[in-house]
Write an enzyme that holds these catalytic residues in place. Sequence first.
Site, PDB file in Angstrom:
ATOM      1  CG  PHE A 254      84.270 -15.620 -52.917  1.00 29.94           C
ATOM      2  CD1 PHE A 254      83.158 -15.773 -53.742  1.00 29.94           C
ATOM      3  CD2 PHE A 254      85.415 -16.340 -53.236  1.00 29.94           C
ATOM      4  CE1 PHE A 254      83.190 -16.610 -54.850  1.00 29.94           C
ATOM      5  CE2 PHE A 254      85.460 -17.189 -54.336  1.00 29.94           C
ATOM      6  CZ  PHE A 254      84.349 -17.317 -55.146  1.00 29.94           C
TER       7      PHE A 254
ATOM      8  CE1 TYR B 189      81.233 -14.349 -62.755  1.00 28.98           C
ATOM      9  CE2 TYR B 189      79.599 -12.692 -62.205  1.00 28.98           C
ATOM     10  CZ  TYR B 189      80.866 -13.225 -62.070  1.00 28.98           C
ATOM     11  OH  TYR B 189      81.770 -12.594 -61.251  1.00 28.98           O
TER      12      TYR B 189
ATOM     13  CG  LEU C 177      82.697 -15.777 -44.187  1.00 23.09           C
ATOM     14  CD1 LEU C 177      82.261 -14.396 -43.752  1.00 23.09           C
ATOM     15  CD2 LEU C 177      84.195 -15.968 -43.992  1.00 23.09           C
TER      16      LEU C 177
END
Length: 288
Positions: free
Chosen positions: A213, A64, A221
């Site tokens: 996620f 990351y 979403l």
Amino acid sequence: MVSTSLPGGTWTLGDLTVTRFGYGAMQLAGPWVMGPPADHGGALAVLRAAVELGITHIDTSEAYGPHVTNQLIREALHPYPDSLHIVTKVGANRDQQGGWPPARDPESLRRSVHENLETLGLDVLDLVNLRLGDAAGPQPGSVAEAFETLVDLQRQGLIRHLGVSNATPEQIAEAQAIAPIVCVQNMYNLAHRQDDELIDALAEQGIAYVPFFPLGGFSPLQSSVLSTVAARLEAAPMSVALAWLLRRSPNILLIPGTSSTTHLRENIAGAALPLSDDDLAELDKIGR
Ligand SMILES: NC(=O)c1ccc[n+]([C@@H]2O[C@H](COP(=O)([O-])OP(=O)(O)OC[C@H]3O[C@@H](n4cnc5c(N)ncnc54)[C@H](OP(=O)(O)O)[C@@H]3O)[C@@H](O)[C@H]2O)c1
């Protein structure tokens, strides 16, 4: 022993007790998880708030940034409280375009474990997930050589516990035949229910399932059913999505990501939202 007022209580990963409500640090790095954050001080503040609010499980990776997220965690929180457990993953690098090419040969895995130790400022990594598959999801293929490399590093005392990520059920079984795992980290949320059977099977074995996620990741979403249920409960859709995950199975641990302390607090409060059997039945239709 960790006591918590966070929603969901605690779970045990091997000999480590963590809050089921954790924090996913991936999106603290720059856009598309490359480079430094736009707001360095804000990123440190979110990490410190997570620990102050009682979270004892932070999910990260050397990939990351790369390096950036681990360095932020160290800057914000080192020396770490004994109760805090940082979970990292190895098995992918970053390329110039921000891609995630696999790096699962023994030399790359050893290097990545040592880099994680260095950037996080640790002598031992509490939990390392072997990241499999690719950006499209899990892909078939043997994990033996890669997983045995991590088991060797575990025997050397550099890793306490092992898990797998982005894995097929066959790969999970193959890893378990080599050495115990304490968690599986795969993509799963209200709209992506491909691991339903796997979650139940892992629950029976006392193994954690950590959905990545949980809020949809880079594509938040969206569902009319979710919006309807959220409006009825006078709650945010994100809150309903997290509360549903905690109710879905006791072995599910949450690692929602955010770069905002406001969202962090909203998500903790939201995950505690009570859902009725009717709410659950309606939400269940979204991903089925
Ligand atoms: N194993 C793997 O291959 C893999 C892959 C991907 C991710 N992961 C792990 O899973 C963790 C979670 O994934 P993720 O962070 O990518 O996705 P996520 O948790 O599904 O969603 C994060 C996104 O939701 C937004 N958000 C969070 N709370 C919100 C709220 N209350 N209201 C509105 N928006 C909100 C965040 O934006 P703001 O910053 O604006 O809040 C961020 O853009 C990562 O941190 C990482 O540790 C693992």
